[in-house]
Design an enzyme around this catalytic site. Structure first.
Site, short mmCIF file in Angstrom:
data_model
loop_
_atom_site.label_atom_id
_atom_site.label_comp_id
_atom_site.label_asym_id
_atom_site.label_seq_id
_atom_site.Cartn_x
_atom_site.Cartn_y
_atom_site.Cartn_z
N TYR A 1 74.85 33.62 57.12
CA TYR A 1 75.66 32.41 57.30
C TYR A 1 77.02 32.56 56.62
O TYR A 1 78.07 32.41 57.25
CB TYR A 1 74.91 31.21 56.73
CG TYR A 1 75.56 29.87 57.01
CD1 TYR A 1 75.59 29.34 58.30
CD2 TYR A 1 76.11 29.12 55.98
CE1 TYR A 1 76.17 28.11 58.54
CE2 TYR A 1 76.69 27.88 56.22
CZ TYR A 1 76.71 27.38 57.51
OH TYR A 1 77.28 26.15 57.75
N VAL B 1 68.64 19.13 51.37
CA VAL B 1 68.07 18.33 50.29
C VAL B 1 68.02 16.83 50.60
O VAL B 1 67.00 16.19 50.35
CB VAL B 1 68.76 18.64 48.94
CG1 VAL B 1 70.21 18.19 48.91
CG2 VAL B 1 67.97 18.07 47.80
N GLN C 1 71.38 22.28 39.19
CA GLN C 1 72.44 22.75 40.09
C GLN C 1 73.10 21.53 40.74
O GLN C 1 72.46 20.49 40.92
CB GLN C 1 71.87 23.72 41.16
CG GLN C 1 70.98 23.13 42.21
CD GLN C 1 69.51 23.08 41.81
OE1 GLN C 1 69.17 22.87 40.65
NE2 GLN C 1 68.62 23.23 42.78
N ASP D 1 70.90 30.73 45.41
CA ASP D 1 71.23 29.30 45.50
C ASP D 1 72.43 29.01 44.57
O ASP D 1 72.34 29.24 43.36
CB ASP D 1 70.01 28.49 45.03
CG ASP D 1 70.07 27.04 45.48
OD1 ASP D 1 69.37 26.70 46.43
OD2 ASP D 1 70.80 26.27 44.84
N ARG E 1 78.84 23.14 43.16
CA ARG E 1 79.72 23.05 44.33
C ARG E 1 80.44 21.71 44.32
O ARG E 1 79.81 20.65 44.27
CB ARG E 1 78.92 23.22 45.61
CG ARG E 1 79.82 23.33 46.82
CD ARG E 1 79.04 23.51 48.08
NE ARG E 1 78.36 24.78 48.15
CZ ARG E 1 77.23 24.95 48.82
NH1 ARG E 1 76.65 23.93 49.43
NH2 ARG E 1 76.67 26.13 48.88
N1 UDP Z 1 67.07 21.55 47.27
C1 UDP Z 1 66.06 20.90 46.54
N2 UDP Z 1 65.03 20.35 47.23
C2 UDP Z 1 64.93 20.40 48.60
C3 UDP Z 1 65.97 21.05 49.32
C4 UDP Z 1 67.01 21.61 48.62
O1 UDP Z 1 66.11 20.82 45.30
O2 UDP Z 1 63.95 19.87 49.14
C5 UDP Z 1 68.23 22.09 46.52
C6 UDP Z 1 68.66 23.49 46.93
O3 UDP Z 1 67.97 24.47 46.18
C7 UDP Z 1 70.15 23.46 46.59
C8 UDP Z 1 70.54 22.01 46.84
O4 UDP Z 1 69.34 21.26 46.82
O5 UDP Z 1 70.35 23.76 45.23
C9 UDP Z 1 71.24 21.81 48.18
O6 UDP Z 1 70.48 22.46 49.15
P1 UDP Z 1 70.71 22.30 50.71
O7 UDP Z 1 69.67 23.10 51.40
O8 UDP Z 1 70.81 20.86 51.06
O9 UDP Z 1 72.14 22.92 51.00
P2 UDP Z 1 73.01 24.10 50.37
O10 UDP Z 1 74.10 23.40 49.67
O11 UDP Z 1 72.18 24.93 49.43
O12 UDP Z 1 73.44 24.87 51.56
#
Ligand code: UDP
Length: 319
Positions: free
Chosen positions: A157, A199, A221, A284, A288
């Site tokens: 990606y 998330v 994070q 991860d 951000r």
């Molecule tokens: N995350 C989490 N629980 C979930 C899904 C994601 O804690 O059920 C965390 C994931 O590890 C990351 C953040 O939430 O640190 C955002 O993840 P997402 O998949 O939404 O998008 P990303 O910004 O990583 O592309």
């Protein structure tokens, strides 16, 4: 009928909101999707517009030649914009569809650029905050080059989007064109695929079902979450501008995932939600947050307006 707009990924999360907005503005819209992550349910929401021929729904893989379907569209109004938004975008989806993700943001974008040049249209490419990788600078301005693993689970990606940016830069230089791209930070809202794995939709669906909220790692994070309406307003502002260089779009209010979980708990006061910690996925990003100075200065009067709790309530109402 004024001009037309083509949206690749038109029945995905962001694409379908762009379709909505341009239909409202009276454009003829062509939505192209192969439904690898887009949804038939999103298409069904536009039955009326499709029946009235204001929206043309094309089922096609945009990594293949665009000529057959584009040439077959009857009475296509002059094309003003092509939004290249087709791509898996959530980590579980792009990891499952890694080769498709690489193709659509490279070969697929090449087809979008060729079609745009033929029709004298402007491409707006959906780039991403992922091009910054796990950033060592916060907030991230457009001038930051990023900290990206080119050989890992997120690289299909991250590197595909970085290639897309390079393609737009080089194409503009060689052909004297004015295509552009926006770097989209985490966005949420109605029409997110419930199985998407990101998330906010994960935690909301879990809260709805009274299941434990899954937090990956220690939850410290951070991410900055933008409500979809704010993002779409920014994308439209960018399309109208003459901007060809990258621009961050999102919301610059930063939350840890633990704070997000607390905010979700606060909109479900009738239930006590448990938290389940799961391992942190590989690569991860730890933090951000967009630097939005450029967008605020150049897309005036754009700024994200909807803050997290309000946006979550709006999204919850559509579940
Ligand atoms: N995350 C989490 N629980 C979930 C899904 C994601 O804690 O059920 C965390 C994931 O590890 C990351 C953040 O939430 O640190 C955002 O993840 P997402 O998949 O939404 O998008 P990303 O910004 O990583 O592309």
């Amino acid at each position: 009928m004024k001009n037309s707009v083509i949206v690749s990924g038109g029945f995905g999360f962001l694409g379908s909101h762009l379709v909505d907005e341009y239909l409202k503005q009276g454009y003829q819209v062509v939505a192209v999707d192969n439904f690898c992550t887009g949804s038939r349910a999103n298409q069904d929401e536009f039955k009326k517009e499709i029946a009235e021929d204001r929206l043309k729904a094309v089922e096609a893989d945009v990594s293949q030649s665009w000529t057959p379907w584009l040439n077959s569209i009857q009475n296509l109004a002059p094309v003003k914009y092509i939004f290249h938004f087709a791509s898996p975008a959530s980590p579980p989806h792009y990891q499952k569809l890694g080769l498709e993700t690489l193709a659509v943001n490279s070969v697929g974008l090449g087809h979008a650029l060729a079609a745009a040049d033929e029709h004298k249209a402007r491409v707006v490419f959906a780039s991403t905050s992922e091009i910054y990788g796990d950033p060592s600078v916060s907030p991230q301005p457009e001038t930051y080059w990023g900290n990206v693993n080119s050989f890992g689970v997120r690289s299909c990606y991250d590197e595909a989007k970085r290639f897309g940016e390079a393609l737009i830069y080089t194409h503009n230089l060689k052909h004297n064109t004015h295509h552009g791209l926006v770097r989209i930070f985490n966005t949420y809202g109605p029409r997110m695929n419930p199985a998407d794995g990101r998330v906010i939709i994960n935690l909301l669906m879990q809260a709805e079902k009274r299941e434990p909220l899954t937090i990956y790692g220690n939850g410290e994070q951070t991410r900055s979450f933008c409500y979809v309406d704010d993002l779409i307003a920014g994308i439209i502002g960018y399309a109208q501008s003459h901007w060809t260089t990258p621009m961050n779009l999102g919301n610059d209010h930063e939350f840890s995932i633990n704070q997000l979980a607390e905010t979700i708990q606060s909109i479900y006061p009738d239930r006590q939600l448990e938290v389940r910690h799961l391992p942190l996925p590989q690569d991860d990003p730890q933090q951000r947050k967009p630097d939005l100075t450029l967008a605020r200065e150049h897309l005036t009067p754009w700024t994200p307006k909807i803050q997290l709790r309000e946006g979550l309530l709006k999204m919850r109402a559509c579940l």
